[in-house]
Design a protein around this motif. Structure first.
Motif, PDB file in Angstrom:
ATOM      1  N   GLU A 113      44.641  35.036  38.099  1.00 20.05           N
ATOM      2  CA  GLU A 113      44.653  34.584  36.705  1.00 20.05           C
ATOM      3  C   GLU A 113      43.672  35.387  35.852  1.00 20.05           C
ATOM      4  O   GLU A 113      44.010  35.830  34.750  1.00 20.05           O
ATOM      5  N   ILE A 114      42.485  35.630  36.376  1.00 22.50           N
ATOM      6  CA  ILE A 114      41.487  36.400  35.630  1.00 22.50           C
ATOM      7  C   ILE A 114      41.907  37.865  35.507  1.00 22.50           C
ATOM      8  O   ILE A 114      41.735  38.489  34.456  1.00 22.50           O
ATOM      9  N   GLU A 121      44.426  38.097  32.744  1.00 21.92           N
ATOM     10  CA  GLU A 121      43.765  38.014  31.434  1.00 21.92           C
ATOM     11  C   GLU A 121      43.098  39.341  31.091  1.00 21.92           C
ATOM     12  O   GLU A 121      43.178  39.812  29.952  1.00 21.92           O
ATOM     13  N   HIS A 122      42.457  39.963  32.074  1.00 20.19           N
ATOM     14  CA  HIS A 122      41.808  41.258  31.851  1.00 20.19           C
ATOM     15  C   HIS A 122      42.858  42.323  31.515  1.00 20.19           C
ATOM     16  O   HIS A 122      42.635  43.166  30.636  1.00 20.19           O
ATOM     17  N   MET A 123      43.999  42.275  32.178  1.00 20.67           N
ATOM     18  CA  MET A 123      45.057  43.242  31.899  1.00 20.67           C
ATOM     19  C   MET A 123      45.628  43.060  30.494  1.00 20.67           C
ATOM     20  O   MET A 123      46.130  44.011  29.906  1.00 20.67           O
ATOM     21  N   ASP A 124      45.542  41.848  29.940  1.00 22.49           N
ATOM     22  CA  ASP A 124      45.946  41.650  28.549  1.00 22.49           C
ATOM     23  C   ASP A 124      45.079  42.500  27.618  1.00 22.49           C
ATOM     24  O   ASP A 124      45.573  43.075  26.651  1.00 22.49           O
ATOM     25  N   TYR A 125      43.777  42.586  27.914  1.00 22.99           N
ATOM     26  CA  TYR A 125      42.882  43.447  27.127  1.00 22.99           C
ATOM     27  C   TYR A 125      43.255  44.919  27.323  1.00 22.99           C
ATOM     28  O   TYR A 125      43.299  45.692  26.368  1.00 22.99           O
ATOM     29  N   ILE A 126      43.502  45.296  28.566  1.00 19.05           N
ATOM     30  CA  ILE A 126      43.871  46.679  28.880  1.00 19.05           C
ATOM     31  C   ILE A 126      45.154  47.067  28.153  1.00 19.05           C
ATOM     32  O   ILE A 126      45.276  48.158  27.594  1.00 19.05           O
ATOM     33  N   PRO A 173      33.197  40.999  23.894  1.00 20.16           N
ATOM     34  CA  PRO A 173      32.643  39.851  24.624  1.00 20.16           C
ATOM     35  C   PRO A 173      33.656  39.161  25.542  1.00 20.16           C
ATOM     36  O   PRO A 173      33.307  38.756  26.654  1.00 20.16           O
ATOM     37  N   GLY A 174      34.904  39.038  25.119  1.00 19.60           N
ATOM     38  CA  GLY A 174      35.917  38.395  25.955  1.00 19.60           C
ATOM     39  C   GLY A 174      36.224  39.191  27.207  1.00 19.60           C
ATOM     40  O   GLY A 174      36.334  38.637  28.306  1.00 19.60           O
ATOM     41  N   ALA A 175      36.363  40.500  27.056  1.00 20.06           N
ATOM     42  CA  ALA A 175      36.655  41.361  28.205  1.00 20.06           C
ATOM     43  C   ALA A 175      35.480  41.383  29.172  1.00 20.06           C
ATOM     44  O   ALA A 175      35.665  41.326  30.394  1.00 20.06           O
ATOM     45  N   PHE A 191      35.453  40.070  33.068  1.00 19.09           N
ATOM     46  CA  PHE A 191      35.078  40.974  34.150  1.00 19.09           C
ATOM     47  C   PHE A 191      34.004  40.337  35.020  1.00 19.09           C
ATOM     48  O   PHE A 191      34.067  40.385  36.250  1.00 19.09           O
ATOM     49  N   LEU A 192      33.021  39.702  34.395  1.00 17.36           N
ATOM     50  CA  LEU A 192      31.945  39.042  35.156  1.00 17.36           C
ATOM     51  C   LEU A 192      32.492  37.869  35.967  1.00 17.36           C
ATOM     52  O   LEU A 192      32.089  37.663  37.116  1.00 17.36           O
TER      53      LEU A 192
END
Length: 103
Positions: A21-22, A25-30, A74-76, A80-81
């Motif tokens: 899931e995370i 979400e990260h790939m949405d930023y990418i 900040p969201g990305a 990542f963290l």
């Protein structure tokens, strides 16, 4: 020349779905970054806690610019963290220049 980046990730036992899931979400930023050609998220057959994340970029400059933008978002950064906290061990990251393409 195109550039391929990858991350091989393994979730802590029982955290595979949360990690996926995370990652998504990260790939949405990418996916919103200029210069992205393709992005892939794959789950290992036989071990649902292992993942391979691949992104293909138009150029090294496009990939580096995207990473710079993401590191200040900040969201990305938060995602990542969170992803790193779910991992079992250290991820394996790589960055390669495409030398040839075969279809």
């Amino acid at each position: 020349m195109q550039v391929i980046t990858f991350g091989k990730l393994q979730a802590q036992e029982g955290q595979g779905d949360s990690l996926l899931e995370i990652i998504r979400e990260h790939m949405d930023y990418i996916n919103k970054q200029p210069g992205l050609v393709h992005g892939y998220v794959a789950r290992c057959n036989g071990n649902s806690n292992k993942f391979l994340v691949i992104s293909v970029w138009e150029s090294e400059e496009a990939q580096q610019a995207a990473m710079t933008r993401l590191s200040t978002d900040p969201g990305a950064t938060k995602g990542f963290l969170q992803m790193m906290q779910l991992l079992n061990g250290q991820p394996d990251f790589g960055n390669y220049t495409v030398e040839s393409i075969v279809k």
